[in-house]
Design a protein around this motif. Structure first.
Motif, PDB file in Angstrom:
ATOM      1  N   LEU A  93       0.843  -1.183   0.000  1.00 40.56           N
ATOM      2  CA  LEU A  93       0.000   0.000   0.000  1.00 40.56           C
ATOM      3  C   LEU A  93       0.885   1.241   0.000  1.00 40.56           C
ATOM      4  O   LEU A  93       2.010   1.215   0.482  1.00 40.56           O
ATOM      5  N   LEU A  94       0.374   2.316  -0.531  1.00 42.23           N
ATOM      6  CA  LEU A  94       1.112   3.567  -0.453  1.00 42.23           C
ATOM      7  C   LEU A  94       1.055   4.073   0.979  1.00 42.23           C
ATOM      8  O   LEU A  94      -0.014   4.169   1.576  1.00 42.23           O
ATOM      9  N   MET A  95       2.206   4.374   1.535  1.00 37.85           N
ATOM     10  CA  MET A  95       2.228   4.878   2.895  1.00 37.85           C
ATOM     11  C   MET A  95       2.343   6.400   2.852  1.00 37.85           C
ATOM     12  O   MET A  95       3.230   6.945   2.204  1.00 37.85           O
ATOM     13  N   GLU A  96       1.442   7.041   3.550  1.00 34.69           N
ATOM     14  CA  GLU A  96       1.488   8.495   3.639  1.00 34.69           C
ATOM     15  C   GLU A  96       2.341   8.909   4.830  1.00 34.69           C
ATOM     16  O   GLU A  96       2.376   8.224   5.855  1.00 34.69           O
ATOM     17  N   LYS A  97       2.989  10.032   4.697  1.00 33.70           N
ATOM     18  CA  LYS A  97       3.856  10.537   5.760  1.00 33.70           C
ATOM     19  C   LYS A  97       3.060  10.777   7.043  1.00 33.70           C
ATOM     20  O   LYS A  97       3.538  10.491   8.135  1.00 33.70           O
ATOM     21  N   SER A  98       1.837  11.259   6.918  1.00 35.82           N
ATOM     22  CA  SER A  98       1.022  11.514   8.113  1.00 35.82           C
ATOM     23  C   SER A  98       0.747  10.217   8.872  1.00 35.82           C
ATOM     24  O   SER A  98       0.769  10.194  10.104  1.00 35.82           O
ATOM     25  N   ARG A  99       0.505   9.132   8.143  1.00 35.34           N
ATOM     26  CA  ARG A  99       0.271   7.821   8.779  1.00 35.34           C
ATOM     27  C   ARG A  99       1.552   7.327   9.441  1.00 35.34           C
ATOM     28  O   ARG A  99       1.531   6.797  10.548  1.00 35.34           O
ATOM     29  N   ALA A 100       2.673   7.495   8.763  1.00 32.60           N
ATOM     30  CA  ALA A 100       3.963   7.091   9.334  1.00 32.60           C
ATOM     31  C   ALA A 100       4.236   7.865  10.622  1.00 32.60           C
ATOM     32  O   ALA A 100       4.676   7.282  11.617  1.00 32.60           O
ATOM     33  N   THR A 101       3.949   9.153  10.620  1.00 37.86           N
ATOM     34  CA  THR A 101       4.162   9.981  11.803  1.00 37.86           C
ATOM     35  C   THR A 101       3.314   9.474  12.966  1.00 37.86           C
ATOM     36  O   THR A 101       3.804   9.334  14.090  1.00 37.86           O
ATOM     37  N   SER A 112      17.308  13.128  11.779  1.00 40.00           N
ATOM     38  CA  SER A 112      16.945  14.385  12.431  1.00 40.00           C
ATOM     39  C   SER A 112      15.514  14.778  12.050  1.00 40.00           C
ATOM     40  O   SER A 112      15.022  14.396  10.983  1.00 40.00           O
ATOM     41  N   PRO A 113      14.857  15.557  12.914  1.00 35.86           N
ATOM     42  CA  PRO A 113      13.515  16.039  12.561  1.00 35.86           C
ATOM     43  C   PRO A 113      13.523  16.867  11.273  1.00 35.86           C
ATOM     44  O   PRO A 113      12.559  16.828  10.507  1.00 35.86           O
ATOM     45  N   GLN A 114      14.604  17.583  11.026  1.00 38.25           N
ATOM     46  CA  GLN A 114      14.699  18.383   9.800  1.00 38.25           C
ATOM     47  C   GLN A 114      14.702  17.477   8.571  1.00 38.25           C
ATOM     48  O   GLN A 114      14.047  17.777   7.564  1.00 38.25           O
ATOM     49  N   ALA A 115      15.438  16.364   8.648  1.00 36.82           N
ATOM     50  CA  ALA A 115      15.465  15.422   7.523  1.00 36.82           C
ATOM     51  C   ALA A 115      14.085  14.798   7.326  1.00 36.82           C
ATOM     52  O   ALA A 115      13.619  14.658   6.181  1.00 36.82           O
ATOM     53  N   TYR A 116      13.424  14.441   8.421  1.00 32.58           N
ATOM     54  CA  TYR A 116      12.084  13.834   8.316  1.00 32.58           C
ATOM     55  C   TYR A 116      11.099  14.828   7.707  1.00 32.58           C
ATOM     56  O   TYR A 116      10.238  14.451   6.917  1.00 32.58           O
ATOM     57  N   SER A 117      11.232  16.100   8.047  1.00 26.99           N
ATOM     58  CA  SER A 117      10.330  17.127   7.515  1.00 26.99           C
ATOM     59  C   SER A 117      10.436  17.248   6.000  1.00 26.99           C
ATOM     60  O   SER A 117       9.499  17.698   5.347  1.00 26.99           O
ATOM     61  N   GLN A 118      11.557  16.842   5.438  1.00 28.14           N
ATOM     62  CA  GLN A 118      11.759  16.947   3.994  1.00 28.14           C
ATOM     63  C   GLN A 118      11.200  15.742   3.224  1.00 28.14           C
ATOM     64  O   GLN A 118      11.206  15.734   2.005  1.00 28.14           O
ATOM     65  N   TRP A 119      10.727  14.726   3.943  1.00 33.33           N
ATOM     66  CA  TRP A 119      10.144  13.567   3.262  1.00 33.33           C
ATOM     67  C   TRP A 119       8.876  13.990   2.525  1.00 33.33           C
ATOM     68  O   TRP A 119       8.141  14.879   2.980  1.00 33.33           O
ATOM     69  N   PRO A 120       8.571  13.354   1.402  1.00 34.36           N
ATOM     70  CA  PRO A 120       7.358  13.701   0.654  1.00 34.36           C
ATOM     71  C   PRO A 120       6.089  13.211   1.362  1.00 34.36           C
ATOM     72  O   PRO A 120       6.152  12.366   2.255  1.00 34.36           O
ATOM     73  N   ALA A 121       4.949  13.730   0.945  1.00 35.10           N
ATOM     74  CA  ALA A 121       3.667  13.367   1.566  1.00 35.10           C
ATOM     75  C   ALA A 121       3.330  11.889   1.356  1.00 35.10           C
ATOM     76  O   ALA A 121       2.766  11.247   2.234  1.00 35.10           O
ATOM     77  N   VAL A 122       3.661  11.344   0.191  1.00 35.91           N
ATOM     78  CA  VAL A 122       3.489   9.918  -0.081  1.00 35.91           C
ATOM     79  C   VAL A 122       4.891   9.328  -0.165  1.00 35.91           C
ATOM     80  O   VAL A 122       5.701   9.738  -0.990  1.00 35.91           O
ATOM     81  N   LEU A 123       5.153   8.365   0.717  1.00 36.49           N
ATOM     82  CA  LEU A 123       6.511   7.840   0.839  1.00 36.49           C
ATOM     83  C   LEU A 123       6.826   6.821  -0.257  1.00 36.49           C
ATOM     84  O   LEU A 123       6.035   5.914  -0.502  1.00 36.49           O
ATOM     85  N   PRO A 124       8.007   6.971  -0.875  1.00 31.19           N
ATOM     86  CA  PRO A 124       8.444   5.920  -1.795  1.00 31.19           C
ATOM     87  C   PRO A 124       8.796   4.665  -0.996  1.00 31.19           C
ATOM     88  O   PRO A 124       8.961   4.715   0.231  1.00 31.19           O
ATOM     89  N   LYS A 125       8.947   3.555  -1.682  1.00 33.27           N
ATOM     90  CA  LYS A 125       9.168   2.269  -1.028  1.00 33.27           C
ATOM     91  C   LYS A 125      10.362   2.303  -0.076  1.00 33.27           C
ATOM     92  O   LYS A 125      10.289   1.778   1.032  1.00 33.27           O
ATOM     93  N   ARG A 126      11.471   2.934  -0.458  1.00 33.51           N
ATOM     94  CA  ARG A 126      12.664   2.920   0.401  1.00 33.51           C
ATOM     95  C   ARG A 126      12.416   3.627   1.732  1.00 33.51           C
ATOM     96  O   ARG A 126      12.941   3.212   2.762  1.00 33.51           O
ATOM     97  N   LEU A 127      11.595   4.686   1.736  1.00 34.09           N
ATOM     98  CA  LEU A 127      11.282   5.364   2.992  1.00 34.09           C
ATOM     99  C   LEU A 127      10.229   4.595   3.776  1.00 34.09           C
ATOM    100  O   LEU A 127      10.297   4.526   5.009  1.00 34.09           O
ATOM    101  N   ALA A 128       9.271   4.001   3.083  1.00 38.82           N
ATOM    102  CA  ALA A 128       8.269   3.167   3.761  1.00 38.82           C
ATOM    103  C   ALA A 128       8.960   1.984   4.442  1.00 38.82           C
ATOM    104  O   ALA A 128       8.578   1.587   5.546  1.00 38.82           O
TER     105      ALA A 128
END
Length: 108
Positions: free
Chosen positions: A23-31, A48-64
């Motif tokens: 499934l596509l994982m959204e950043k809000s769900r991951a948070t 870091s929180p700064q790096a996490y803030s730069q993640w896209p709204a819909v996470l690609p597989k590597r971030l999911a």
């Protein structure tokens, strides 16, 4: 009995991870899954929180994958993740002791 439990748990983990990654994982769900705040999510993942803030709204597989791995580390025993059961037990005893000391359980 323990061996059967571990095999069942591993099978459940593999199915759950596979389903989560399909499934596509959204950043809000991951948070939400990782603690509810950007800081908690970043800490769980090890960035870091700064790096996490730069993640896209819909996470690609590597971030999911990183989110799923952080959840596995948080919620599954070291034995299920292939770790040393003795090391996991020692870590749990240490955490229990730290919790007792911080709560003042050993003080009259």
């Amino acid at each position: 009995m323990v061996k059967a439990y571990l095999q069942t748990s591993k099978a459940w983990l593999l199915r759950s991870v596979k389903n989560a990654l399909m499934l596509l994982m959204e950043k809000s769900r991951a948070t939400t899954l990782l603690g509810g705040t950007i800081t908690a999510a970043a800490e769980a993942i090890g960035i870091s929180p700064q790096a996490y803030s730069q993640w896209p709204a819909v996470l690609p597989k590597r971030l999911a994958d990183r989110v799923v791995a952080a959840l596995a580390r948080k919620h599954l025993s070291a034995v299920l993740l292939g770790g040393d059961p003795n090391e996991a037990n020692a870590m749990q005893v240490s955490l229990d002791l730290a919790t007792q000391l911080s709560s003042g359980a050993n003080h009259p």
